[in-house]
Design an enzyme around this catalytic site. Structure first.
Site, PDB file in Angstrom:
ATOM      1  N   HIS A 102      -3.930   9.558 -19.268  1.00  0.00           N
ATOM      2  CA  HIS A 102      -5.347  10.370 -19.295  1.00  0.00           C
ATOM      3  C   HIS A 102      -6.304   9.337 -20.066  1.00  0.00           C
ATOM      4  CE1 HIS A 102      -3.464  14.513 -18.468  1.00  0.00           C
ATOM      5  NE2 HIS A 102      -3.513  13.741 -17.623  1.00  0.00           N
ATOM      6  N   PHE A 122       3.301  14.236 -20.174  1.00  0.00           N
ATOM      7  CA  PHE A 122       3.069  12.844 -20.738  1.00  0.00           C
ATOM      8  C   PHE A 122       1.678  12.356 -20.640  1.00  0.00           C
ATOM      9  CE2 PHE A 122       7.406  12.955 -18.363  1.00  0.00           C
ATOM     10  CZ  PHE A 122       8.084  13.329 -19.510  1.00  0.00           C
ATOM     11  N   CYS A 123       0.824  13.261 -20.630  1.00  0.00           N
ATOM     12  CA  CYS A 123      -0.781  12.958 -20.571  1.00  0.00           C
ATOM     13  C   CYS A 123      -0.777  12.136 -19.514  1.00  0.00           C
ATOM     14  CB  CYS A 123      -1.250  12.148 -21.760  1.00  0.00           C
ATOM     15  SG  CYS A 123      -1.011  13.206 -23.221  1.00  0.00           S
ATOM     16  N   ALA A 124      -0.471  12.420 -18.190  1.00  0.00           N
ATOM     17  CA  ALA A 124      -0.292  11.894 -16.901  1.00  0.00           C
ATOM     18  C   ALA A 124      -0.138  12.618 -15.839  1.00  0.00           C
ATOM     19  CB  ALA A 124       0.514  10.654 -16.832  1.00  0.00           C
TER      20      ALA A 124
END
Length: 459
Positions: A129, A375-377
């Protein structure tokens, strides 16, 4: 017999000393164990060398660029020499700038604020992100996840060739995925970008701690990374590369340090002359400790020798992947396939397990720290899990109880400070949890799976 055979290759070094290597943690089943930190992709432990350097400097801390006293002058010299060290570590070109920021996220937001008017941005949905989201004021084209490195290059070339109107453009791409650890074809993507009149920024947050990064060799325009991934967890980051867009842009923050001269006008207003150097985007009192820690880490990794570090890490990657392959219930996530080169970042799911439950059991029953979630993805993990992009899924397990399927995954990550024993313990724990189940009861609390402390009965 150990899952890691003894290294006979002299090119493989020992683990680098890191803080916390002897920390013990309690187990819910009783007793204590040395903590196995296998969440390097989130924040790597500080190298002992970094901690020692910072501790030696701390008594001499002074205000940078702000004072005539000895400590201020010493701190200023340290700050600026750290800039030189980072430039050398990244193989910067003679006219590149090194701007110190708070993190990779901050670096990419700084670059986003410096984009010229009507700039188009091209970014794969596979990005973290930090590199997926900063481009809110630009025209953004999100590219579908490629399934091979060649497909990544072809996808980018088609998108750039079809852009209209033809004007300034920027490509943002990761060097190593924070989900799968796979290396991206950065040099080939840079060549494609430049062939179509675009520039490229490399998110090296997961690459720089594991692999050499050379701006000139890769022919990228900018590199961004974070200190806390690079064994220097003191809240600093770097944006390094071409100076023209940065110099032409308004300062990222307006204030002291960014301004060269400020004067009142006769009409009551203020005239400001901004710096044209990196200081233009470094307003405020800088994080001298954080900057120095990054420089210290750069020196430590360089002196240890990246060839040796990479060789040892690849031995760990091979061992983890081979060990997980022995468990049929485990599915390792990958974009490019089993043969793709990768760093020490591996994500997986376990059939019949909620990912938060599995990660909680690794921690509570084995003293192993991994990460679970998206995982911020989020777009990438959902693609890899084969779920609908609109499916609800957040980091943690707000809706899935222990034992229920979730839209999350488990990530194990390691690096220069990881002992063999931590990897061996992790693989044993995975096999035991899958074959025997958890020894303790767990419940969901505030979106996290935690041991049920309200019972003394093991399951």
């Amino acid at each position: 017999m150990s899952v890691l055979t003894a290294a006979t290759d002299r090119s493989i070094c020992a683990p680098l000393p890191v803080l916390g290597k002897d920390v013990t943690v309690p187990l819910v089943t009783g007793g204590e164990v040395t903590y196995a930190a296998l969440d390097y992709a989130a924040s790597a432990p500080a190298l002992q060398r970094v901690w020692d350097d910072v501790a030696a400097y701390a008594p001499y801390y002074g205000s940078v660029h702000r004072g005539a006293g000895y400590l201020s002058q010493l701190s200023t010299d340290l700050f600026e020499s750290s800039r030189v060290t980072v430039a050398e570590f990244l193989g910067c070109r003679a006219d590149d700038q090194v701007v110190f920021t708070r993190s990779t996220t901050d670096s990419l937001n700084l670059l986003a604020a410096a984009l010229p008017a009507d700039c188009q941005v091209f970014v794969f949905e596979t990005e973290h992100h930090a590199s997926l989201l900063p481009w809110r004021d630009a025209r953004v084209t999100y590219l579908n996840a490629p399934r091979t490195p060649d497909q990544a290059v072809e996808t980018l070339e088609r998108a750039l060739a079809g852009r209209d109107p033809y004007g300034p453009a920027l490509v943002c791409v990761t060097g190593a995925s924070n989900v799968t650890g796979e290396l991206w074809p950065v040099k080939e993507l840079a060549a494609a970008a430049h062939a179509h009149g675009a520039r490229i920024v490399l998110d090296a947050a997961q690459l720089a701690p594991h692999h050499p990064v050379d701006i000139a060799e890769l022919d990228v325009d900018w590199v961004a990374f974070s200190g806390h991934k690079l064994y220097a967890p003191f809240g600093s980051g770097v944006l390094a590369g071409r100076s023209d867009w940065l110099t032409a842009a308004e300062p990222y923050l307006a204030g002291g340090g960014a301004s060269r001269q400020v004067a009142r006008r006769s009409d009551g207003g203020v005239d400001v002359e901004w710096h044209t150097t990196a200081a233009r985007h470094e307003a405020g009192s800088p994080n001298v400790i954080g900057v120095y820690s990054i420089a210290s880490a750069c020196k430590a990794l360089t002196e240890a020798g990246f060839d040796s570090l990479v060789a040892r890490e690849q031995r760990l990657v091979t061992a983890v992947r081979a060990g997980l392959a022995e468990v049929p219930e485990v599915k390792v996530l990958s974009l490019f396939g089993d043969d793709a080169p990768r760093v020490g970042v591996i994500s997986f799911v376990v059939e019949g397990w909620n990912s938060s439950h599995f990660a909680a059991a690794l921690s509570a029953e084995y003293g192993i720290g991994v990460r679970d979630g998206l995982f911020c993805a989020h777009p990438l993990v959902r693609t890899l899990l084969g779920s609908d992009p609109q499916d609800v899924g957040e980091c943690g397990a707000p809706e899935a109880e222990p034992g229920q399927k979730s839209l999350n995954a488990i990530r194990v990550s390691f690096g220069a400070g990881t002992p063999d024993e931590h990897v061996e313990r992790f693989l044993r724990a995975v096999k035991e949890l899958v074959s025997e189940g958890a020894q303790w009861k767990y419940r969901t609390e505030d979106g996290r799976c935690v041991p049920d402390r309200g019972t003394t009965t093991q399951v």
